[in-house]
Design a protein around this motif. Structure first.
Motif, PDB file in Angstrom:
ATOM      1  N   UNK A 267      60.380  34.127  23.236  1.00  0.00           N
ATOM      2  CA  UNK A 267      59.467  35.143  23.746  1.00  0.00           C
ATOM      3  C   UNK A 267      59.645  35.162  25.262  1.00  0.00           C
ATOM      4  N   UNK A 268      59.892  36.346  25.836  1.00  0.00           N
ATOM      5  CA  UNK A 268      60.127  36.475  27.269  1.00  0.00           C
ATOM      6  C   UNK A 268      59.079  37.415  27.855  1.00  0.00           C
ATOM      7  N   UNK A 269      58.375  36.946  28.879  1.00  0.00           N
ATOM      8  CA  UNK A 269      57.393  37.767  29.577  1.00  0.00           C
ATOM      9  C   UNK A 269      57.931  38.066  30.970  1.00  0.00           C
TER      10      UNK A 269
ATOM     11  N   UNK B 140      57.874  34.029  32.232  1.00  0.00           N
ATOM     12  CA  UNK B 140      57.733  32.960  31.247  1.00  0.00           C
ATOM     13  C   UNK B 140      58.752  33.169  30.131  1.00  0.00           C
ATOM     14  N   UNK B 141      59.344  32.074  29.674  1.00  0.00           N
ATOM     15  CA  UNK B 141      60.184  32.079  28.473  1.00  0.00           C
ATOM     16  C   UNK B 141      59.657  30.959  27.585  1.00  0.00           C
ATOM     17  N   UNK B 142      59.356  31.303  26.338  1.00  0.00           N
ATOM     18  CA  UNK B 142      58.818  30.315  25.401  1.00  0.00           C
ATOM     19  C   UNK B 142      59.645  30.316  24.127  1.00  0.00           C
ATOM     20  N   UNK B 143      59.822  29.130  23.554  1.00  0.00           N
ATOM     21  CA  UNK B 143      60.501  28.977  22.285  1.00  0.00           C
ATOM     22  C   UNK B 143      59.534  29.371  21.171  1.00  0.00           C
ATOM     23  N   UNK B 144      59.961  30.317  20.314  1.00  0.00           N
ATOM     24  CA  UNK B 144      59.136  30.748  19.193  1.00  0.00           C
ATOM     25  C   UNK B 144      59.517  29.955  17.948  1.00  0.00           C
ATOM     26  N   UNK B 145      60.817  29.894  17.649  1.00  0.00           N
ATOM     27  CA  UNK B 145      61.300  29.066  16.538  1.00  0.00           C
ATOM     28  C   UNK B 145      62.773  28.772  16.743  1.00  0.00           C
ATOM     29  N   UNK B 146      63.189  27.655  16.128  1.00  0.00           N
ATOM     30  CA  UNK B 146      64.597  27.259  16.232  1.00  0.00           C
ATOM     31  C   UNK B 146      65.382  27.850  15.095  1.00  0.00           C
TER      32      UNK B 146
ATOM     33  N   UNK C 118      55.056  42.414  30.478  1.00  0.00           N
ATOM     34  CA  UNK C 118      55.587  42.905  29.209  1.00  0.00           C
ATOM     35  C   UNK C 118      56.233  41.718  28.519  1.00  0.00           C
ATOM     36  N   UNK C 119      55.971  41.579  27.221  1.00  0.00           N
ATOM     37  CA  UNK C 119      56.557  40.476  26.455  1.00  0.00           C
ATOM     38  C   UNK C 119      57.470  41.041  25.379  1.00  0.00           C
ATOM     39  N   UNK C 120      58.680  40.500  25.303  1.00  0.00           N
ATOM     40  CA  UNK C 120      59.646  40.897  24.282  1.00  0.00           C
ATOM     41  C   UNK C 120      60.094  39.654  23.527  1.00  0.00           C
ATOM     42  N   UNK C 121      60.576  39.868  22.320  1.00  0.00           N
ATOM     43  CA  UNK C 121      61.074  38.775  21.486  1.00  0.00           C
ATOM     44  C   UNK C 121      62.565  39.005  21.260  1.00  0.00           C
TER      45      UNK C 121
ATOM     46  N   UNK D 165      69.977  37.353  25.681  1.00  0.00           N
ATOM     47  CA  UNK D 165      69.138  37.445  24.481  1.00  0.00           C
ATOM     48  C   UNK D 165      69.363  38.793  23.813  1.00  0.00           C
ATOM     49  N   UNK D 166      69.465  38.784  22.472  1.00  0.00           N
ATOM     50  CA  UNK D 166      69.512  40.031  21.702  1.00  0.00           C
ATOM     51  C   UNK D 166      68.078  40.356  21.305  1.00  0.00           C
ATOM     52  N   UNK D 167      67.558  41.466  21.813  1.00  0.00           N
ATOM     53  CA  UNK D 167      66.168  41.836  21.564  1.00  0.00           C
ATOM     54  C   UNK D 167      65.934  42.227  20.117  1.00  0.00           C
ATOM     55  N   UNK D 168      64.801  41.777  19.560  1.00  0.00           N
ATOM     56  CA  UNK D 168      64.437  42.128  18.196  1.00  0.00           C
ATOM     57  C   UNK D 168      64.110  43.612  18.067  1.00  0.00           C
ATOM     58  N   UNK D 169      63.545  44.201  19.116  1.00  0.00           N
ATOM     59  CA  UNK D 169      63.064  45.577  19.049  1.00  0.00           C
ATOM     60  C   UNK D 169      64.181  46.599  18.854  1.00  0.00           C
ATOM     61  N   UNK D 170      65.300  46.435  19.560  1.00  0.00           N
ATOM     62  CA  UNK D 170      66.351  47.443  19.484  1.00  0.00           C
ATOM     63  C   UNK D 170      67.767  46.870  19.350  1.00  0.00           C
ATOM     64  N   UNK D 171      67.894  45.552  19.360  1.00  0.00           N
ATOM     65  CA  UNK D 171      69.203  44.924  19.199  1.00  0.00           C
ATOM     66  C   UNK D 171      70.056  44.899  20.453  1.00  0.00           C
ATOM     67  N   UNK D 172      69.541  45.395  21.565  1.00  0.00           N
ATOM     68  CA  UNK D 172      70.300  45.384  22.807  1.00  0.00           C
ATOM     69  C   UNK D 172      70.313  43.989  23.433  1.00  0.00           C
ATOM     70  N   UNK D 173      71.368  43.726  24.202  1.00  0.00           N
ATOM     71  CA  UNK D 173      71.465  42.455  24.927  1.00  0.00           C
ATOM     72  C   UNK D 173      70.778  42.590  26.274  1.00  0.00           C
ATOM     73  N   UNK D 174      70.127  41.521  26.700  1.00  0.00           N
ATOM     74  CA  UNK D 174      69.531  41.508  28.033  1.00  0.00           C
ATOM     75  C   UNK D 174      69.653  40.107  28.611  1.00  0.00           C
ATOM     76  N   UNK D 175      69.570  40.061  29.925  1.00  0.00           N
ATOM     77  CA  UNK D 175      69.659  38.804  30.656  1.00  0.00           C
ATOM     78  C   UNK D 175      68.279  38.473  31.210  1.00  0.00           C
ATOM     79  N   UNK D 176      67.849  37.232  30.991  1.00  0.00           N
ATOM     80  CA  UNK D 176      66.557  36.775  31.498  1.00  0.00           C
ATOM     81  C   UNK D 176      66.789  35.547  32.364  1.00  0.00           C
ATOM     82  N   UNK D 177      66.488  35.675  33.633  1.00  0.00           N
ATOM     83  CA  UNK D 177      66.664  34.569  34.571  1.00  0.00           C
ATOM     84  C   UNK D 177      65.615  33.486  34.379  1.00  0.00           C
ATOM     85  N   UNK D 178      65.886  32.307  34.909  1.00  0.00           N
ATOM     86  CA  UNK D 178      64.972  31.166  34.782  1.00  0.00           C
ATOM     87  C   UNK D 178      63.673  31.459  35.523  1.00  0.00           C
ATOM     88  N   UNK D 179      62.557  31.374  34.810  1.00  0.00           N
ATOM     89  CA  UNK D 179      61.259  31.571  35.472  1.00  0.00           C
ATOM     90  C   UNK D 179      60.844  30.318  36.236  1.00  0.00           C
TER      91      UNK D 179
END
Length: 109
Positions: free
Chosen positions: A83-85, A103-109, A37-40, A53-67
């Motif tokens: 972008x977090x997968x 995976x965590x990828x930079x989409x834009x700065x 699943x990929x979220x932005x 990260x504050x998710x674009x989809x619902x504004x909730x905060x989530x923690x993403x560990x180092x892949x």
């Protein structure tokens, strides 16, 4: 007895076509395959081993560990869009934790 057997066979023959679409749709879950699943979202904090990260989809905060594909998370700054997968579900706590980040990828700065 033969009558009961005929009814049982009839019921099975009717149920099989009704269940096939369900089995096909959810076959990945039934096979215990993990689905990516990929979220932005926007980076709120960088804690070296994980991002908040504050998710674009619902504004909730989530923690993403180092892949595993990244040495460290130093390239991600507060305010960057990422972008977090992940494939392991979400642990429900505050903030929510994305399990098994792939995976965590930079989409834009």
């Amino acid at each position: 007895m033969k009558r009961k057997l005929k009814y049982a066979i009839g019921i099975v023959l009717v149920l099989i076509p009704l269940l096939l679409p369900f089995v096909y749709k959810y076959k990945d879950y039934l096979d215990d395959k993990l689905i990516d699943i990929t979220v932005m979202g926007q980076v709120v904090e960088n804690q070296d081993t994980y991002l908040i990260v504050r998710l674009d989809s619902d504004g909730h905060l989530c923690e993403a560990g180092k892949p595993d594909n990244l040495e460290d998370l130093s390239e991600f700054k507060v305010g960057d869009k990422v972008s977090i997968t992940y494939s392991g579900g979400i642990r429900e706590q505050i903030p929510a934790i994305l399990a098994e980040v792939n995976k965590i990828e930079l989409v834009e700065k």
